[in-house]
Design a protein around this motif. Structure first.
Motif, short mmCIF file in Angstrom:
data_model
loop_
_atom_site.label_atom_id
_atom_site.label_comp_id
_atom_site.label_asym_id
_atom_site.label_seq_id
_atom_site.Cartn_x
_atom_site.Cartn_y
_atom_site.Cartn_z
N LYS A 63 53.94 2.19 19.77
CA LYS A 63 55.34 1.75 19.82
C LYS A 63 56.27 2.95 19.68
O LYS A 63 57.25 3.07 20.41
N TYR A 81 55.54 6.10 20.41
CA TYR A 81 55.40 6.87 21.64
C TYR A 81 56.25 6.27 22.76
O TYR A 81 56.91 7.00 23.49
N LYS A 82 56.23 4.96 22.88
CA LYS A 82 57.01 4.29 23.92
C LYS A 82 58.49 4.56 23.71
O LYS A 82 59.22 4.86 24.66
N ASN A 83 58.94 4.46 22.47
CA ASN A 83 60.35 4.71 22.18
C ASN A 83 60.73 6.16 22.48
O ASN A 83 61.78 6.42 23.08
N ARG A 117 59.15 8.21 24.56
CA ARG A 117 59.04 8.39 26.00
C ARG A 117 60.26 7.85 26.72
O ARG A 117 60.80 8.49 27.63
N ASN A 118 60.73 6.67 26.30
CA ASN A 118 61.92 6.08 26.92
C ASN A 118 63.15 6.94 26.62
O ASN A 118 64.00 7.12 27.49
N SER A 157 52.13 -2.62 30.20
CA SER A 157 51.43 -1.40 29.79
C SER A 157 51.27 -1.36 28.27
O SER A 157 50.28 -0.84 27.77
N THR A 158 52.22 -1.93 27.54
CA THR A 158 52.11 -1.98 26.08
C THR A 158 50.93 -2.85 25.66
O THR A 158 50.14 -2.47 24.80
N ARG A 179 47.74 -0.95 26.28
CA ARG A 179 47.50 0.09 25.27
C ARG A 179 46.88 -0.53 24.01
O ARG A 179 45.97 0.02 23.41
N GLU A 205 52.33 1.14 35.47
CA GLU A 205 53.52 1.98 35.45
C GLU A 205 53.91 2.44 36.85
O GLU A 205 55.09 2.70 37.11
#
Length: 182
Positions: free
Chosen positions: A169, A171-173, A175-176, A121-122, A125, A33
């Motif tokens: 997934k 969390y990523k959404n 966070r974005n 990074s995905t 994880r 990241e």
């Protein structure tokens, strides 16, 4: 008494080995990241993460792996009957997977040190959950010492891992969407 000391040391170094494996992936993620940051920030962060990764890998993770393995071999020498039991054969298969996992982390380690990390990074994880599955399977095998118990435990952790992946997934959404990196 010797057996109990060796067993205790084996458990301690298994714990520190897994702690190193869990944390190293976290550092790989932060390193990856950091590549998306502005040039000056990226340079500072990647240098710091490379140092942290190197220290963790060679001061904690590798020595723990070697010592855990050494004490495991001594335990098998002290209790050779375990090698005739099916639960131990299955556990040793998971240990082989753990060594493969560790070896893959070594490859990723080298990529970070060369500034050529090829994994997202995905992916990292998700990769982190593989060690969790191995840990659960081994603990269930050692504690239950039967073929059926570890299956239920491992199926449970795989189901839990699927939920974790969905959580990653989500969390990523989030966070974005919320710009948590700022």
């Amino acid at each position: 008494m010797e057996y109990l000391y060796i067993k205790s040391l084996h458990i301690i170094f298994i714990t520190t080995w897994f702690a190193g494996l869990f944390y190293i992936i976290r550092l790989f993620i932060y390193f990856k990241e950091a590549e998306e940051k502005p040039a000056e920030e990226k340079a500072i962060l990647t240098k710091q993460y490379q140092l942290m990764i190197k220290r963790l890998w060679y001061i904690i993770t590798w020595p723990s792996a070697i010592l855990a393995t050494t004490f495991a071999i001594i335990l098998l020498i002290l209790q050779p009957v375990w090698l005739q039991q099916s639960w131990m054969h299955i556990k040793l298969a998971f240990v082989a997977l753990l060594f493969f996992y560790h070896g893959t982390c070594q490859v990723i380690y080298k990529q970070t040190q060369n500034n050529t990390l090829k994994y997202s990074s995905t992916f990292l994880r998700i990769w982190n959950e593989v060690a969790t599955i191995i840990l659960f399977a081994c603990v269930f095998l050692v504690v239950l010492k039967n073929s059926l118990g570890w299956v239920f435990g491992t199926v449970g952790i795989i189901g839990f891992s699927i939920l974790l992946m969905l959580g990653i997934k989500l969390y990523k959404n989030i966070r974005n969407k919320n710009s948590w990196d700022k």
